[in-house]
Scaffold this motif. Structure first.
Motif, PDB file in Angstrom:
ATOM      1  N   ALA A 214     -19.455  15.194   6.892  1.00 43.96           N
ATOM      2  CA  ALA A 214     -20.483  15.217   5.617  1.00 43.96           C
ATOM      3  C   ALA A 214     -19.734  13.695   5.031  1.00 43.96           C
ATOM      4  O   ALA A 214     -18.810  13.463   4.736  1.00 43.96           O
ATOM      5  N   GLN A 215     -20.693  12.850   4.418  1.00 42.38           N
ATOM      6  CA  GLN A 215     -20.196  11.787   3.954  1.00 42.38           C
ATOM      7  C   GLN A 215     -19.612  12.054   2.347  1.00 42.38           C
ATOM      8  O   GLN A 215     -20.175  12.863   1.814  1.00 42.38           O
ATOM      9  N   PRO A 216     -18.587  11.666   2.238  1.00 41.57           N
ATOM     10  CA  PRO A 216     -18.169  11.898   0.923  1.00 41.57           C
ATOM     11  C   PRO A 216     -18.805  11.307  -0.155  1.00 41.57           C
ATOM     12  O   PRO A 216     -19.061  10.261  -0.039  1.00 41.57           O
ATOM     13  N   ARG A 217     -18.971  12.114  -1.254  1.00 45.75           N
ATOM     14  CA  ARG A 217     -19.869  11.393  -2.284  1.00 45.75           C
ATOM     15  C   ARG A 217     -19.136  10.742  -3.220  1.00 45.75           C
ATOM     16  O   ARG A 217     -19.645   9.883  -3.969  1.00 45.75           O
ATOM     17  N   ALA A 218     -17.721  11.065  -3.280  1.00 45.81           N
ATOM     18  CA  ALA A 218     -16.994  10.368  -4.457  1.00 45.81           C
ATOM     19  C   ALA A 218     -15.611   9.780  -3.703  1.00 45.81           C
ATOM     20  O   ALA A 218     -15.214  10.493  -2.917  1.00 45.81           O
ATOM     21  N   THR A 219     -15.119   8.550  -3.943  1.00 45.94           N
ATOM     22  CA  THR A 219     -13.809   8.328  -3.607  1.00 45.94           C
ATOM     23  C   THR A 219     -12.985   7.800  -4.944  1.00 45.94           C
ATOM     24  O   THR A 219     -13.517   7.558  -5.879  1.00 45.94           O
ATOM     25  N   ALA A 220     -11.663   7.905  -4.693  1.00 43.79           N
ATOM     26  CA  ALA A 220     -10.839   7.307  -5.744  1.00 43.79           C
ATOM     27  C   ALA A 220      -9.514   6.587  -4.837  1.00 43.79           C
ATOM     28  O   ALA A 220      -9.180   7.446  -4.028  1.00 43.79           O
ATOM     29  N   THR A 221      -9.512   5.253  -5.134  1.00 42.69           N
ATOM     30  CA  THR A 221      -8.307   4.653  -4.497  1.00 42.69           C
ATOM     31  C   THR A 221      -7.326   4.017  -5.728  1.00 42.69           C
ATOM     32  O   THR A 221      -7.749   3.457  -6.604  1.00 42.69           O
ATOM     33  N   ALA A 222      -6.044   3.994  -5.259  1.00 39.52           N
ATOM     34  CA  ALA A 222      -5.123   3.371  -5.786  1.00 39.52           C
ATOM     35  C   ALA A 222      -4.043   2.950  -5.310  1.00 39.52           C
ATOM     36  O   ALA A 222      -3.634   3.354  -4.049  1.00 39.52           O
ATOM     37  N   TRP A 223      -3.324   1.756  -5.878  1.00 41.39           N
ATOM     38  CA  TRP A 223      -2.349   0.982  -5.233  1.00 41.39           C
ATOM     39  C   TRP A 223      -0.992   1.244  -6.090  1.00 41.39           C
ATOM     40  O   TRP A 223      -1.114   1.075  -7.227  1.00 41.39           O
ATOM     41  N   LEU A 224      -0.159   1.811  -5.636  1.00 35.71           N
ATOM     42  CA  LEU A 224       0.999   2.325  -6.498  1.00 35.71           C
ATOM     43  C   LEU A 224       2.416   1.677  -6.216  1.00 35.71           C
ATOM     44  O   LEU A 224       2.760   1.360  -5.113  1.00 35.71           O
ATOM     45  N   ALA A 225       3.196   1.225  -7.027  1.00 41.60           N
ATOM     46  CA  ALA A 225       4.595   0.937  -6.838  1.00 41.60           C
ATOM     47  C   ALA A 225       5.382   2.123  -6.884  1.00 41.60           C
ATOM     48  O   ALA A 225       5.741   2.839  -7.901  1.00 41.60           O
ATOM     49  N   ILE A 226       6.479   2.073  -5.843  1.00 40.96           N
ATOM     50  CA  ILE A 226       7.098   3.234  -5.866  1.00 40.96           C
ATOM     51  C   ILE A 226       8.738   2.512  -5.379  1.00 40.96           C
ATOM     52  O   ILE A 226       8.852   1.433  -4.715  1.00 40.96           O
ATOM     53  N   PRO A 227       9.651   3.561  -5.638  1.00 41.50           N
ATOM     54  CA  PRO A 227      11.126   3.113  -5.587  1.00 41.50           C
ATOM     55  C   PRO A 227      11.619   3.182  -4.173  1.00 41.50           C
ATOM     56  O   PRO A 227      12.517   2.149  -3.570  1.00 41.50           O
ATOM     57  N   SER A 228      10.746   3.929  -3.354  1.00 44.85           N
ATOM     58  CA  SER A 228      11.487   4.344  -1.875  1.00 44.85           C
ATOM     59  C   SER A 228      10.721   5.007  -1.232  1.00 44.85           C
ATOM     60  O   SER A 228       9.708   5.802  -1.745  1.00 44.85           O
ATOM     61  N   PRO A 229      10.808   5.063   0.341  1.00 48.00           N
ATOM     62  CA  PRO A 229      10.109   6.144   1.064  1.00 48.00           C
ATOM     63  C   PRO A 229      10.237   7.278   0.730  1.00 48.00           C
ATOM     64  O   PRO A 229       9.253   8.442   0.836  1.00 48.00           O
ATOM     65  N   ALA A 230      11.269   7.775   0.259  1.00 47.37           N
ATOM     66  CA  ALA A 230      11.441   9.324  -0.584  1.00 47.37           C
ATOM     67  C   ALA A 230      10.388   9.502  -1.489  1.00 47.37           C
ATOM     68  O   ALA A 230       9.791  10.510  -1.480  1.00 47.37           O
ATOM     69  N   ALA A 231      10.184   8.475  -2.303  1.00 45.42           N
ATOM     70  CA  ALA A 231       9.274   8.714  -3.443  1.00 45.42           C
ATOM     71  C   ALA A 231       7.739   8.642  -2.919  1.00 45.42           C
ATOM     72  O   ALA A 231       6.943   9.714  -3.506  1.00 45.42           O
ATOM     73  N   ALA A 232       7.357   8.149  -1.733  1.00 43.45           N
ATOM     74  CA  ALA A 232       6.179   8.344  -1.069  1.00 43.45           C
ATOM     75  C   ALA A 232       6.110   9.537  -0.574  1.00 43.45           C
ATOM     76  O   ALA A 232       4.819  10.107  -0.992  1.00 43.45           O
ATOM     77  N   LEU A 233       6.932  10.228  -0.220  1.00 44.55           N
ATOM     78  CA  LEU A 233       6.923  11.888   0.211  1.00 44.55           C
ATOM     79  C   LEU A 233       6.434  12.503  -0.879  1.00 44.55           C
ATOM     80  O   LEU A 233       5.738  13.713  -0.816  1.00 44.55           O
ATOM     81  N   ALA A 234       7.442  12.400  -2.024  1.00 46.97           N
ATOM     82  CA  ALA A 234       6.985  13.157  -3.305  1.00 46.97           C
ATOM     83  C   ALA A 234       5.585  12.753  -4.025  1.00 46.97           C
ATOM     84  O   ALA A 234       4.990  13.976  -4.403  1.00 46.97           O
ATOM     85  N   VAL A 235       4.938  11.948  -3.915  1.00 48.53           N
ATOM     86  CA  VAL A 235       3.742  11.462  -4.370  1.00 48.53           C
ATOM     87  C   VAL A 235       2.899  12.192  -3.274  1.00 48.53           C
ATOM     88  O   VAL A 235       2.036  12.948  -3.884  1.00 48.53           O
ATOM     89  N   LEU A 236       3.007  12.155  -2.073  1.00 54.43           N
ATOM     90  CA  LEU A 236       2.150  13.003  -1.220  1.00 54.43           C
ATOM     91  C   LEU A 236       1.919  14.553  -1.525  1.00 54.43           C
ATOM     92  O   LEU A 236       0.910  14.925  -1.380  1.00 54.43           O
ATOM     93  N   THR A 237       3.257  14.710  -1.662  1.00 57.15           N
ATOM     94  CA  THR A 237       3.159  16.430  -1.887  1.00 57.15           C
ATOM     95  C   THR A 237       2.520  16.571  -2.928  1.00 57.15           C
ATOM     96  O   THR A 237       1.769  17.560  -3.116  1.00 57.15           O
ATOM     97  N   ARG A 238       2.746  15.908  -4.123  1.00 57.14           N
ATOM     98  CA  ARG A 238       2.042  16.227  -5.471  1.00 57.14           C
ATOM     99  C   ARG A 238       0.573  16.060  -5.241  1.00 57.14           C
ATOM    100  O   ARG A 238       0.062  16.641  -5.818  1.00 57.14           O
TER     101      ARG A 238
END
Length: 467
Positions: A214-238
């Motif tokens: 199914a085509q998604p009816r809504a999207t939300a996109t963001a570009w984030l500044a993060i301190p490290s790859p470890a923070a990337a995993l923390a954001v993904l988990t969140r």
């Protein structure tokens, strides 16, 4: 008749290319790393012609190199320098054979561009989620042959997960019709899996039945500044805790990679006022409306900022703004190409192991090769990093490229020690053929060779690739 006369009779004289200028685009890979030679380039127009071409080459004991859009990064579609092979281009097999919205499937020929498949799905209100930077020029047959991944594997899986059936010309010249749009089919071995990711060494894929959504009816996109790859995993988990399967993409980008895009791609602009060592491009997609999804993402990112996982964020307020954010990610490969040759690693790791790997590999490379520059980006949500190296100075870079084996060995040893893979979505081709023999077990290699021998006993199907 000679082989060339036979091939011309099969496909028509205009579709048999023999002049050097006509063949040139088919004999060099996209990166410019591999240059081959061929007897001719043949351009069949349907699966029957592909089968007839293969039979003619088998009778003449002439090797065949299948080629799609020629956008691969490992030299799998480039013939060797002997000039013995026939390059078989699938570009003319470009028809959408059927679309079944009720079954959520589309049947397409191997020469369809990926964007053409996406557009055919969208025309009936469906989504084909495979998405790559090269989607305007790569062909679906090549995507299947390398088991391509792209930016939405996190939610939808790679090409293998999106495929229900295949049509394949076998090395004998026989045409296997496995175009079944079934989710369940336990009638013996699942033959299609042999050909997905096999890089044309076991047969030539001519068509496929692919899954739609199914085509998604809504999207939300963001570009984030993060301190490290470890923070990337923390954001993904969140994000996954808050939104579940609505998290459709999570892309890690180093500042080194972003700076190359800003330098080489006209119209590129940094999304944030201040630079960061690392960035994350995230996208949610699903039901509801854009405003509601964007508000939910903003709230979640506010929590991430409070926790120190994110230092700044730019949320796209329109589809056009989202496209500009995605262009920064998708143009990294093109920016690297314009910068010059680089050593490319397409690696896969357990997601939890990414931060330790990046820290260890960066440090080891800096010690072994002073001045080395690591261009790191990729699909952190599924553990696939594009981990590339180069030098700023051209002379230094030339020496680094000449000694690529030492860089590869260091990186791949660390990948293997971390329980990873030396190829996530680009395949093996010529580039990693010797590395495959080093990092896969004797049992695995013997089994692969047994399959190759059983299906292609003459060794004519894309020789010198993968094995």
């Amino acid at each position: 008749m000679s082989l060339r006369e036979t091939l011309a009779a099969i496909v028509g004289e205009p579709q048999l290319l023999t002049a050097a200028a006509d063949m040139a685009p088919y004999l060099r890979d996209w990166r410019g790393r591999y240059q081959g030679s061929a007897r001719c380039v043949v351009r069949p127009g349907n699966a029957g012609e592909v089968a007839a071409v293969v039979r003619a080459c088998v009778d003449a004991r002439v090797p065949i190199v299948p080629q799609g859009g020629n956008t691969g990064l490992c030299g799998a579609a480039t013939p060797d320098a002997s000039g013995e092979a026939v390059v078989l281009s699938l570009q003319r097999l470009n028809r959408v054979r059927a679309v079944d919205p009720a079954n959520n499937t589309i049947t397409v020929e191997a020469g369809c561009t990926l964007v053409a498949v996406q557009e055919a799905a969208a025309a009936v209100g469906r989504l084909f989620p495979l998405s790559l930077a090269a989607e305007g020029s790569c062909l679906i047959g090549g995507n299947l042959s390398t088991n391509a991944g792209g930016v939405q594997v996190l939610r939808y899986g790679n090409t293998r997960a999106l495929t229900l059936g295949l049509e394949v010309v076998l090395p004998s010249g026989d045409l296997w019709d496995g175009l079944r749009g079934l989710r369940k089919d336990n009638t013996g071995y699942d033959l299609k899996q042999l050909f997905i990711g096999a890089e044309g060494t076991l047969g030539i894929i001519t068509a496929a039945v692919l899954r739609l959504f199914a085509q998604p009816r809504a999207t939300a996109t963001a570009w984030l500044a993060i301190p490290s790859p470890a923070a990337a995993l923390a954001v993904l988990t969140r994000l996954q805790a808050a939104f579940g399967e609505l998290v459709s993409a999570c892309e890690l980008v180093s500042d080194v990679a972003l700076q190359l895009v800003l330098q080489h791609i006209a119209g590129s602009n940094a999304p944030l006022a201040e630079a960061s060592d690392w960035y994350l491009l995230v996208e949610l997609s699903g039901g509801g409306d854009d405003a509601m999804l964007q508000a939910g993402l903003a709230d979640c990112l506010g929590e991430a900022i409070a926790a120190g996982e994110v230092s700044d964020a730019a949320l796209a307020q329109s589809g056009e703004q989202a496209k500009k954010l995605w262009a920064l990610r998708e143009n990294i490969a093109e920016a690297q190409k314009r910068e010059g040759f680089s050593i490319k690693h397409d690696i896969s790791l357990p997601i939890s192991g990414i931060p330790d790997f990046v820290a260890a590999a960066d440090a080891a490379l800096a010690e072994a090769f002073p001045g080395i520059r690591c261009v790191t980006f990729g699909h952190v949500g599924d553990g696939n990093l594009h981990y590339n190296q180069s030098m700023v100075d051209q002379a230094d870079n030339a020496r680094l490229i000449a000694g690529q084996g030492a860089v590869d060995r260091l990186v791949h040893d660390l990948v293997t020690a971390a329980g990873g893979s030396i190829s996530a979505e680009h395949g093996i081709g010529q580039l990693k053929r010797d590395d495959l023999a080093r990092y896969r077990s004797p049992v695995e290699l013997a089994t692969m060779r047994a399959l190759k021998q059983a299906l292609d006993p003459l060794g004519l199907m894309n020789p010198g690739k993968l094995l």
